[in-house]
Write a protein that holds these residues in place. Sequence first.
Motif: not given
Length: 532
Positions: A365-366, A371-375, A396-398
Amino acid sequence: MGPEHSCRALLIYPRFVSETFWNFAEACALMGARYPAAPLGLITVAAMLPSHWEVRLVDRNTEDLTEADLVWADIVMTGGMLPQQADTLALIELCHRRDRPVVIGGPDATSSPHIYKQADFRVLGEAEGVLADFIAAWDAGERAGTFTAPKFQVDVTRSPMPRFDLLKFEHYLYVGVQYSRGCPFTCEFCDIIELYGRVPRTKTTLQILAELDRLYALGYRGHVDFVDDNLIGNKKALKQFLPRLKEWQEEHNYPFELSTEASVNLADDDVLLHMMRDANFFALFVGIESPDPETLAAMRKKQNTRRNLVDSIHKIYGAGMCVTAGFIVGFDSERIEVGESLAHFIELSAIPVAMVGLLYALPNTQLTRRLAKEGRLHANHDVAATTGGDQCTTGLNFDTLRPLRDVLGDYRRVLDTIYQPAAYAARLQRLASLLDRSASHRSVPIGDLRGSVGAMELVHRIVSALPETREPFWRVFITCARENPNATRIIVGLMALYLHLGPFSRRVIAEIDRRIAATQQLTAAMELPCAS
Ligand code: SF4
């Protein structure tokens, strides 16, 4: 193997996690059903298999999978959504122990194919666009492979009539049909638009009426859910379809009561609201997510901004349809008072069944990409828990921006407020005063499971099962029966859902308390001075 060689295909619908908001287990038991929804996706796949194949369906949510089923099968076809992931993986293992090849498909495999690499075949994307390739490969003797449908290309007007004959109707609270796929909006957390695109594709009127004809001919009566991602995604097509649907209902003496999912901008369109009421829609799921305009803008849910959301919901009530709504806690832009404001909004809007979940970064998803980009994305963010529940407990898997214990505390506060028996009854009471069923078709279809028990008897059974509801629920029932008798059946149906929602919310709160305690322990451990 020649193309006409028969094949015995065992279609297995995996179990959902046991602790989920949506299984309404206690309400199903009250109504004599085993699970709310029937597996529409698998019976659509069944309809795409060659006519000389034999097909069996086992729904693990309603019945046992037997050794005899596995012995019978030449091939097993399975797959589902994220909350079915654990059972799907267990099924692959089980089938391999019995030397049965497995074909996997469905939304979770499409979003996270790497999780299902043990499957012999992976058929990814919308089945209509790719299943024929798998069948040709199987007939040619291939015994492994991955087939991927081109995205958003499937012409749903060519989608076959689902094999409704494979369903045991008495096992379910309702049966689904699908009119359209896709949604024009851009919500950041949503996987629908990644899987089915932003240009809604609709079936033809004749096609969907033929599906209703088939259900009718098979003897089904009662609740039919249009499982569309957003029924009003293509309003122009829908406005041509709904008058024909109304005519069909009239000609058949209203055998089906309808529900669906729609975006809240439905409230802006009086014509559409009345068309839906006239076609016998009685319930809608609406994604509200948050009452805070800044949070809505940040999640790119702009259709919910620049409006009074409470008024929008009440307008839908005024057209005779009740609203179930989704809310999410855990967005970056949330403020400290989110728990109170959310609970307050739910009370004001008088939404009895509020699905409040923790934000979950769904694969592909966007939100997940950002979130991946933001680590901030956790390792194994796309691996579903093998035990426990849905996004109510495992979200909340981040890494959240606010301290995790604060987010969890706010979430807990909402649930603890809105699912107190008195609070739920107060929303029912308010809804009973707003729900205008005067122009709606009101009787239960003859032969409908829900008509088997009278309203008073149902209330009696509900309050006997949950004594804490006795006083507030009887009070609501008596007032509604006196002041808005046309709404009584719907209000009692919502009381029945509390049989699940009340105890479920308390179990979620206990789980969140455990999560908060674990977070505090971790924080304390990290704050300990080094012993060097
Ligand atoms: S309105 Fe619903 S289906 Fe459409 S993008 Fe938003 S969350 Fe997804």
